[in-house]
Design a protein around this motif. Structure first.
Motif, mmCIF file in Angstrom:
data_model
loop_
_atom_site.group_PDB
_atom_site.id
_atom_site.type_symbol
_atom_site.label_atom_id
_atom_site.label_comp_id
_atom_site.label_asym_id
_atom_site.label_seq_id
_atom_site.Cartn_x
_atom_site.Cartn_y
_atom_site.Cartn_z
ATOM 1 N N LEU A 49 0.830 -1.206 0.000
ATOM 2 C CA LEU A 49 0.000 0.000 0.000
ATOM 3 C C LEU A 49 0.864 1.256 0.000
ATOM 4 O O LEU A 49 0.567 2.230 -0.713
ATOM 5 C CB LEU A 49 -0.915 0.003 1.231
ATOM 6 N N SER A 50 1.933 1.246 0.778
ATOM 7 C CA SER A 50 2.830 2.403 0.824
ATOM 8 C C SER A 50 3.472 2.658 -0.535
ATOM 9 O O SER A 50 3.613 3.813 -0.970
ATOM 10 C CB SER A 50 3.906 2.181 1.892
ATOM 11 N N LYS A 51 3.831 1.581 -1.229
ATOM 12 C CA LYS A 51 4.416 1.739 -2.565
ATOM 13 C C LYS A 51 3.389 2.275 -3.562
ATOM 14 O O LYS A 51 3.703 3.126 -4.401
ATOM 15 C CB LYS A 51 4.971 0.402 -3.050
ATOM 16 N N LYS A 52 2.159 1.781 -3.463
ATOM 17 C CA LYS A 52 1.103 2.283 -4.365
ATOM 18 C C LYS A 52 0.822 3.759 -4.112
ATOM 19 O O LYS A 52 0.612 4.532 -5.050
ATOM 20 C CB LYS A 52 -0.164 1.457 -4.164
ATOM 21 N N GLN A 53 0.809 4.162 -2.845
ATOM 22 C CA GLN A 53 0.599 5.567 -2.539
ATOM 23 C C GLN A 53 1.728 6.418 -3.086
ATOM 24 O O GLN A 53 1.499 7.535 -3.590
ATOM 25 C CB GLN A 53 0.485 5.734 -1.022
ATOM 26 N N ALA A 54 2.959 5.899 -3.035
ATOM 27 C CA ALA A 54 4.092 6.637 -3.585
ATOM 28 C C ALA A 54 3.991 6.746 -5.100
ATOM 29 O O ALA A 54 4.351 7.777 -5.687
ATOM 30 C CB ALA A 54 5.396 5.960 -3.185
ATOM 31 N N VAL A 55 3.489 5.713 -5.754
ATOM 32 C CA VAL A 55 3.324 5.746 -7.214
ATOM 33 C C VAL A 55 2.325 6.822 -7.610
ATOM 34 O O VAL A 55 2.541 7.579 -8.575
ATOM 35 C CB VAL A 55 2.891 4.358 -7.724
ATOM 36 N N VAL A 56 1.219 6.918 -6.860
ATOM 37 C CA VAL A 56 0.211 7.944 -7.153
ATOM 38 C C VAL A 56 0.811 9.338 -7.016
ATOM 39 O O VAL A 56 0.624 10.212 -7.878
ATOM 40 C CB VAL A 56 -0.997 7.777 -6.213
ATOM 41 N N ASP A 57 1.562 9.576 -5.968
ATOM 42 C CA ASP A 57 2.184 10.881 -5.776
ATOM 43 C C ASP A 57 3.240 11.157 -6.834
ATOM 44 O O ASP A 57 3.416 12.300 -7.275
ATOM 45 C CB ASP A 57 2.805 10.959 -4.379
ATOM 46 N N SER A 58 3.958 10.094 -7.239
ATOM 47 C CA SER A 58 4.977 10.277 -8.270
ATOM 48 C C SER A 58 4.342 10.704 -9.597
ATOM 49 O O SER A 58 4.865 11.583 -10.294
ATOM 50 C CB SER A 58 5.762 8.977 -8.451
ATOM 51 N N LYS A 59 3.219 10.106 -9.935
ATOM 52 C CA LYS A 59 2.516 10.495 -11.174
ATOM 53 C C LYS A 59 2.000 11.940 -11.096
ATOM 54 O O LYS A 59 2.019 12.676 -12.096
ATOM 55 C CB LYS A 59 1.380 9.527 -11.436
ATOM 56 N N GLN A 60 1.544 12.346 -9.919
ATOM 57 C CA GLN A 60 1.102 13.730 -9.759
ATOM 58 C C GLN A 60 2.267 14.688 -9.955
ATOM 59 O O GLN A 60 2.125 15.759 -10.558
ATOM 60 C CB GLN A 60 0.491 13.918 -8.372
ATOM 61 N N ILE A 61 3.455 14.314 -9.415
ATOM 62 C CA ILE A 61 4.634 15.165 -9.595
ATOM 63 C C ILE A 61 4.982 15.292 -11.072
ATOM 64 O O ILE A 61 5.300 16.383 -11.563
ATOM 65 C CB ILE A 61 5.819 14.599 -8.787
ATOM 66 N N GLU A 62 4.944 14.169 -11.795
ATOM 67 C CA GLU A 62 5.228 14.206 -13.236
ATOM 68 C C GLU A 62 4.239 15.124 -13.963
ATOM 69 O O GLU A 62 4.623 15.910 -14.839
ATOM 70 C CB GLU A 62 5.174 12.788 -13.801
ATOM 71 N N ARG A 63 2.969 15.034 -13.585
ATOM 72 C CA ARG A 63 1.943 15.870 -14.249
ATOM 73 C C ARG A 63 2.167 17.339 -13.949
ATOM 74 O O ARG A 63 2.109 18.192 -14.848
ATOM 75 C CB ARG A 63 0.559 15.440 -13.770
ATOM 76 N N LEU A 64 2.469 17.641 -12.678
ATOM 77 C CA LEU A 64 2.682 19.035 -12.305
ATOM 78 C C LEU A 64 3.952 19.603 -12.919
ATOM 79 O O LEU A 64 4.010 20.793 -13.267
ATOM 80 C CB LEU A 64 2.736 19.153 -10.776
ATOM 81 N N GLU A 65 4.999 18.778 -13.075
ATOM 82 C CA GLU A 65 6.226 19.260 -13.717
ATOM 83 C C GLU A 65 5.990 19.581 -15.182
ATOM 84 O O GLU A 65 6.548 20.547 -15.715
ATOM 85 C CB GLU A 65 7.333 18.211 -13.562
ATOM 86 N N ILE A 66 5.160 18.785 -15.820
ATOM 87 C CA ILE A 66 4.824 19.078 -17.229
ATOM 88 C C ILE A 66 4.062 20.397 -17.320
ATOM 89 O O ILE A 66 4.337 21.255 -18.188
ATOM 90 C CB ILE A 66 3.994 17.926 -17.820
ATOM 91 N N LEU A 67 3.099 20.588 -16.416
ATOM 92 C CA LEU A 67 2.345 21.844 -16.405
ATOM 93 C C LEU A 67 3.258 23.023 -16.115
ATOM 94 O O LEU A 67 3.104 24.119 -16.681
ATOM 95 C CB LEU A 67 1.229 21.776 -15.367
ATOM 96 N N ASN A 68 4.247 22.809 -15.230
ATOM 97 C CA ASN A 68 5.153 23.891 -14.881
ATOM 98 C C ASN A 68 6.034 24.273 -16.053
ATOM 99 O O ASN A 68 6.301 25.459 -16.295
ATOM 100 C CB ASN A 68 6.005 23.468 -13.680
#
Length: 530
Positions: A212-231
């Motif tokens: 579960l901890s790894k899955k939560q980290a994956v979700v946050d990692s994808k959000q970071i990738e999305r926000l970096e693209i927007l930035n």
């Protein structure tokens, strides 16, 4: 010079070896002659190097085979362990189980020995000695002034006919103790089985929390990738959203490290129960039992009554009381007289034993005389001659045999108050066994009550966390949509995500806690299953 130094050293070494080999072969040829003509130096060098390669290959193969055998020993338990395999390994290797089994074997030996005391004692004895000077001839019971060698030999038997029923009570005492040790071993096996099941489930629980901890980290990692693209595209409204997500991702990595440490600790604890070396790469079969409803839940008093009748440890404490009761009766038997039947066959030998063997007869003049026709005539008598001969060992061994049989009655009058103190000690042991049995029952009642309350809590927690996950999941779904559209800031998103993440972990823990508590109640009810 440096560039060719390695080559020069190699060539120089080979040149030196060729020179040494030539000198050795030339000396041998001069000394013994060569039956096959001139020696080919290059061919001999090839053979020499091939032999060295074979030798080095043999050494490498030896060490390689040792490494393989060690690896096979380390992999003896396989790469995947099931719950049943863990229980079987623990029952075989666990130190507490082994000690209980040794205690059972010891009590079995004591029981067999107690029964053997009813058999008669039979023993053989022998003595051989030499006496000097004025000694008693054991054969004629006369004194002789000479060296005498003598010996006594015999077989004796003794059977106790009555001893205050001590033997009978001792047999019953050891029989109860042996039966109690069997139940103690069974109780220890059940305890280890429950501990291994709980330890195994703890490993699975820790593994699920890590996933579960790894899955939560994956979700946050994808959000970071999305926000970096927007930035990069200049479409990110708030730069703090990206910073907050990176901070959350760092926290996710900490949670993963913590969960991984918890998993490894759970594995180590399980291997300690199995009493085998720890393997880091071992995998565990996710054999999670179905979460069935225990409602209506059996009340604690009923579970306690079932445990009293089913648990081997409770039965063992009751049987130990009977064993110590027989111990008191055994000690009281020391007040009574002991009647025993004894018998034996004995013989002896002495080198002073002799026998007179008759020989030839002759006429010798005696002190008597007669008067015949006025003349005195001596009287001659016939005399038997004897030869003295030492008796042989075999003849004496056979001729000197004698048999004895007797009844012996031993009445204790004053024996340092040993019997009285033994009775007092036996009563103290009995009282201690009664206290232990009572304490065991009280402890069991408290453990059952605690397990019952823990089960009630586990049921309520499971229901609550299931409802919480359902509610937080819907809330996070809408919050994530709004965050992705840029309607809300990262703090609102992280708050919603933190709630659903915590709820999922709590639900996972609650599921396993429910299973833990169910297994403990199954143990007390005598229906524990893998």
């Amino acid at each position: 010079m440096e560039k060719g130094s390695s080559t020069y050293w190699t060539e120089g070494s080979n040149r030196k070896r060729r020179t040494e080999l030539k000198m050795i072969m030339r000396n041998e040829q001069e000394a013994y002659g060569s039956p096959h003509g001139p020696i080919n130096i290059e061919h001999s060098l090839i053979i020499f190097y091939m032999q060295r390669v074979k030798f080095l290959g043999l050494i490498f193969a030896t060490f390689f085979s040792i490494d393989i055998s060690i690896a096979q020993d380390n992999n003896a338990i396989g790469s995947v362990l099931t719950m049943k395999q863990c229980v079987d390994i623990a029952l075989k290797n666990n130190l507490q189980v082994q000690q209980s089994d040794i205690n059972k074997q010891t009590n079995g030996v004591n029981f067999n020995q107690a029964k053997s005391f009813l058999l008669p004692y039979i023993g053989a004895s022998g003595s051989q000695g030499v006496s000097y000077g004025r000694s008693l001839n054991p054969y004629t019971y006369t004194y002789l002034n000479q060296q005498i060698s003598s010996g006594n030999y015999g077989i004796s038997a003794s059977l106790t006919l009555f001893s205050g029923l001590q033997l009978q009570n001792y047999i019953k005492q050891t029989a109860y103790a042996y039966e109690a040790s069997k139940l103690d071993l069974e109780q220890q096996k059940q305890n280890i089985t429950l501990s291994v099941i709980l330890g195994y489930l703890q490993v699975l629980n820790s593994q699920d929390v890590l996933d579960l901890s790894k899955k939560q980290a994956v979700v946050d990692s994808k959000q970071i990738e999305r926000l970096e693209i927007l930035n990069k595209e200049g479409a990110l409204a708030l730069l703090s959203n990206l910073s907050d997500m990176k901070g959350q991702y760092a926290n996710d990595l900490v949670n993963i490290a913590t969960a991984n440490n918890t998993l490894e600790t759970a594995k180590i604890n399980l291997f300690q129960l199995l009493n085998i070396p720890y393997k880091r790469d071992i995998q565990f079969e996710p054999s999670i039992p179905e979460i069935g409803s225990r409602e209506p839940l059996t009340d604690a008093d009923s579970i306690y009554a079932i445990a009293l009748s089913r648990l081997p440890g409770i039965q063992s404490s009751e049987i130990k009381i009977k064993s110590f009761e027989k111990g008191v009766q055994y000690a009281r038997g020391q007040y009574y007289p002991t009647l025993s039947l004894n018998g034996g066959i004995n013989t002896n030998y002495s080198n002073a034993a002799t026998v007179q063997i008759p020989g030839a007869s002759s006429f010798v003049q005696s002190s008597d005389y007669v008067t015949y026709n006025g003349s005195t005539l001596n009287v001659y008598k016939q005399q038997q001659d004897f030869t003295t001969k030492n008796l042989s060992f075999g003849d004496q061994f056979k001729n000197n045999q004698y048999t004895s049989i007797n009844l012996t009655l031993s009445v204790p009058i004053l024996n340092y108050f040993k019997a009285r103190n033994n009775v007092k000690q036996a009563k103290i042991n009995l009282q201690n066994a009664e206290y232990t049995a009572h304490s065991t029952k009280m402890f069991l009642q408290q453990k059952v009550e605690q397990a019952y309350q823990d089960m009630l809590l586990a049921i309520n927690q499971l229901k609550s966390y299931q409802d919480a996950v359902a509610a937080y999941a819907e809330s996070f779904r809408t919050t994530e949509i709004r965050f992705n559209e840029g309607v809300i800031a990262s703090d609102v998103y992280l708050l919603a995500k933190g709630k659903i993440d915590a709820a999922n972990i709590n639900l996972t823990i609650a599921k396993y806690n429910y299973i833990f508590r169910s297994k403990i109640l199954d143990y007390y009810e005598g229906k524990l299953a893998l």
